[in-house]
Design a protein around this motif. Structure first.
Motif, PDB file in Angstrom:
ATOM      1  N   ARG A   1       0.896  -1.226  -0.023  1.00 28.92           N
ATOM      2  CA  ARG A   1      -0.101  -0.207   0.063  1.00 28.92           C
ATOM      3  C   ARG A   1       0.905   1.234  -0.105  1.00 28.92           C
ATOM      4  NH1 ARG A   1      -4.123   1.290   5.031  1.00 28.92           N
ATOM      5  NH2 ARG A   1      -4.505  -0.861   4.781  1.00 28.92           N
TER       6      ARG A   1
ATOM      7  N   HIS B   1       2.321   1.641  -3.585  1.00 36.76           N
ATOM      8  CA  HIS B   1       1.401   2.171  -4.270  1.00 36.76           C
ATOM      9  C   HIS B   1       0.904   3.576  -4.419  1.00 36.76           C
ATOM     10  CE1 HIS B   1      -2.353   2.640  -6.287  1.00 36.76           C
ATOM     11  NE2 HIS B   1      -2.979   3.124  -5.030  1.00 36.76           N
TER      12      HIS B   1
ATOM     13  N   CYS C   1       0.682  -9.181 -11.892  1.00 37.81           N
ATOM     14  CA  CYS C   1      -0.727  -8.635 -11.745  1.00 37.81           C
ATOM     15  C   CYS C   1      -1.682  -9.543 -12.620  1.00 37.81           C
ATOM     16  CB  CYS C   1      -0.668  -7.180 -12.569  1.00 37.81           C
ATOM     17  SG  CYS C   1       0.112  -5.834 -11.585  1.00 37.81           S
TER      18      CYS C   1
ATOM     19  N   HIS D   1      -4.598  -1.827 -11.264  1.00 34.89           N
ATOM     20  CA  HIS D   1      -4.825  -3.216 -10.890  1.00 34.89           C
ATOM     21  C   HIS D   1      -5.263  -3.238  -9.590  1.00 34.89           C
ATOM     22  CE1 HIS D   1      -3.276  -7.166  -8.876  1.00 34.89           C
ATOM     23  NE2 HIS D   1      -3.466  -7.679  -9.879  1.00 34.89           N
ATOM     24  N   ARG D   2      -4.803  -2.196  -8.510  1.00 40.99           N
ATOM     25  CA  ARG D   2      -5.059  -2.089  -7.366  1.00 40.99           C
ATOM     26  C   ARG D   2      -6.670  -1.334  -7.342  1.00 40.99           C
ATOM     27  NH1 ARG D   2      -3.312  -1.718  -1.824  1.00 40.99           N
ATOM     28  NH2 ARG D   2      -4.394  -0.652  -0.679  1.00 40.99           N
TER      29      ARG D   2
ATOM     30  N   HIS E   1     -10.011  -2.478  -5.670  1.00 37.13           N
ATOM     31  CA  HIS E   1     -10.563  -1.738  -4.794  1.00 37.13           C
ATOM     32  C   HIS E   1     -12.113  -1.497  -4.936  1.00 37.13           C
ATOM     33  CE1 HIS E   1     -10.742   1.409  -1.580  1.00 37.13           C
ATOM     34  NE2 HIS E   1     -11.336   2.465  -2.521  1.00 37.13           N
TER      35      HIS E   1
ATOM     36  N   THR F   1      -8.497  -4.704   0.086  1.00 34.60           N
ATOM     37  CA  THR F   1      -7.808  -4.183  -0.997  1.00 34.60           C
ATOM     38  C   THR F   1      -6.371  -4.673  -0.875  1.00 34.60           C
ATOM     39  OG1 THR F   1      -9.347  -2.129  -1.077  1.00 34.60           O
ATOM     40  CG2 THR F   1      -7.036  -2.128  -2.428  1.00 34.60           C
ATOM     41  N   ASP F   2      -5.575  -4.343   0.183  1.00 29.73           N
ATOM     42  CA  ASP F   2      -4.294  -4.874   0.307  1.00 29.73           C
ATOM     43  C   ASP F   2      -4.215  -6.250  -0.007  1.00 29.73           C
ATOM     44  OD1 ASP F   2      -3.336  -2.200   1.172  1.00 29.73           O
ATOM     45  OD2 ASP F   2      -3.358  -2.821   3.308  1.00 29.73           O
TER      46      ASP F   2
ATOM     47  N   ASP G   1      -4.322  -7.181  -3.582  1.00 29.31           N
ATOM     48  CA  ASP G   1      -3.347  -6.355  -4.596  1.00 29.31           C
ATOM     49  C   ASP G   1      -1.845  -6.925  -3.782  1.00 29.31           C
ATOM     50  OD1 ASP G   1      -2.274  -4.412  -6.435  1.00 29.31           O
ATOM     51  OD2 ASP G   1      -1.847  -3.185  -4.980  1.00 29.31           O
ATOM     52  N   ARG G   2      -1.762  -7.635  -3.269  1.00 27.40           N
ATOM     53  CA  ARG G   2      -0.659  -8.258  -2.624  1.00 27.40           C
ATOM     54  C   ARG G   2       0.355  -8.957  -3.700  1.00 27.40           C
ATOM     55  NH1 ARG G   2       1.293  -8.384   2.582  1.00 27.40           N
ATOM     56  NH2 ARG G   2       2.710  -9.756   2.959  1.00 27.40           N
TER      57      ARG G   2
END
Length: 289
Positions: free
Chosen positions: A12, A15, A131, A165-166, A170, A245-246, A249-250
């Motif tokens: 995070r 990002h 991703c 991607h994040r 989200h 979200t984290d 997106d990890r």
């Protein structure tokens, strides 16, 4: 081989800094100039065109769905009409020219050709290797575009992929949390880290009446108090949203590894600070008022 453990919020933080530099182009005079040369002059049309161009000549429904927090009626005033003025291909080329010029202005000519920029581009691109396009339309569309050759443009491009991607993930979390586009904005603004209401009205198409109605809905759910501040439940929901979200997106940051993430974060912080110091963003963009 790295032995460091990736901290829960490391992705995070990385990002946030990558996105800070990416987002500068939306406010750059270079972007307005490049799109004006194509005949696109309205600021909202510019915004919709440059971010949606990777999707092709899509309509208002697709833009509203993938952007999530814009009012449909605003989007429909400019999309799909903007594609009659400028094709997505021409918009993407204009955006690339604008990003090149704005990065040189904000960071300086030496920085864009520096070894640090080349290193940052390599690290960011490596992260994008993990991703996933599944359920991520804006990311997938941008991932189909070619990687620029110049390091600073490759860095910006990788930042775009990581941002979208994040972002796509989200939106799935917001939907699962039962927050519509404006409710998501209102709760984010209430944290003190989101966009100020006047900017929401100016750029997202919502009115004060729309905002007030969203506030009432959130109060009914117990997420906002009488003063419009987040309740304990509201704070907890926003924290859950960011944590989920984290999680979604990890993968890119695990792929890069803790040491790589730490180094990319360091480099991204330097570039972001330089851009902010150069006046990349309006001073009143964020806040509760």
């Amino acid at each position: 081989m790295t032995t460091a453990v990736l901290e829960p919020r490391a992705g995070r933080r990385c990002h946030t800094l990558l996105n800070s530099l990416h987002a500068t182009h939306f406010f750059s005079p270079e972007l307005a100039e490049e799109l004006a040369a194509l005949g696109v002059t309205h600021p909202r049309a510019v915004n919709f065109a440059v971010r949606a161009a990777a999707l092709g000549p899509v309509g208002a429904g697709t833009v509203t769905a993938t952007f999530y927090n814009y009012k449909y009626e605003l989007v429909a005033r400019h999309v799909p009409g903007v594609w009659e003025t400028a094709s997505p291909k021409d918009v993407l080329a204009a955006r690339a020219r604008a990003v090149d010029a704005s990065m040189r202005r904000l960071l300086g000519a030496e920085a864009v050709v520096s070894d640090r920029m080349a290193e940052a581009a390599r690290l960011a691109l490596r992260a994008t290797e993990a991703c996933s396009p599944s359920g991520r339309p804006l990311y997938a569309a941008h991932a189909d575009l070619p990687v620029p050759q110049e390091p600073h443009l490759a860095y910006w491009y990788a930042g775009t992929l990581l941002r979208e991607h994040r972002g796509d993930g989200h939106l799935a979390v917001l939907l699962a949390a039962g927050l519509d586009g404006l409710e998501a904005v209102v709760t984010h603004t209430a944290t003190g880290k989101g966009m100020a209401p006047k900017w929401v009205f100016a750029t997202r198409g919502w009115s004060q009446d729309d905002w007030d109605a969203a506030v009432e809905r959130l109060r009914d759910r117990g997420l906002l108090d009488a003063a419009g501040e987040l309740t304990e439940a509201g704070v907890a929901l926003r924290a859950e949203i960011e944590t989920e979200t984290d999680r979604l997106d990890r993968a890119p940051y695990e792929h890069l590894g803790a040491d790589g993430v730490a180094r990319l974060t360091e480099l991204a912080a330097d570039f972001a600070r330089s851009a902010v110091a150069a006046g990349a963003f309006p001073a009143d963009l964020l806040g509760k008022e």
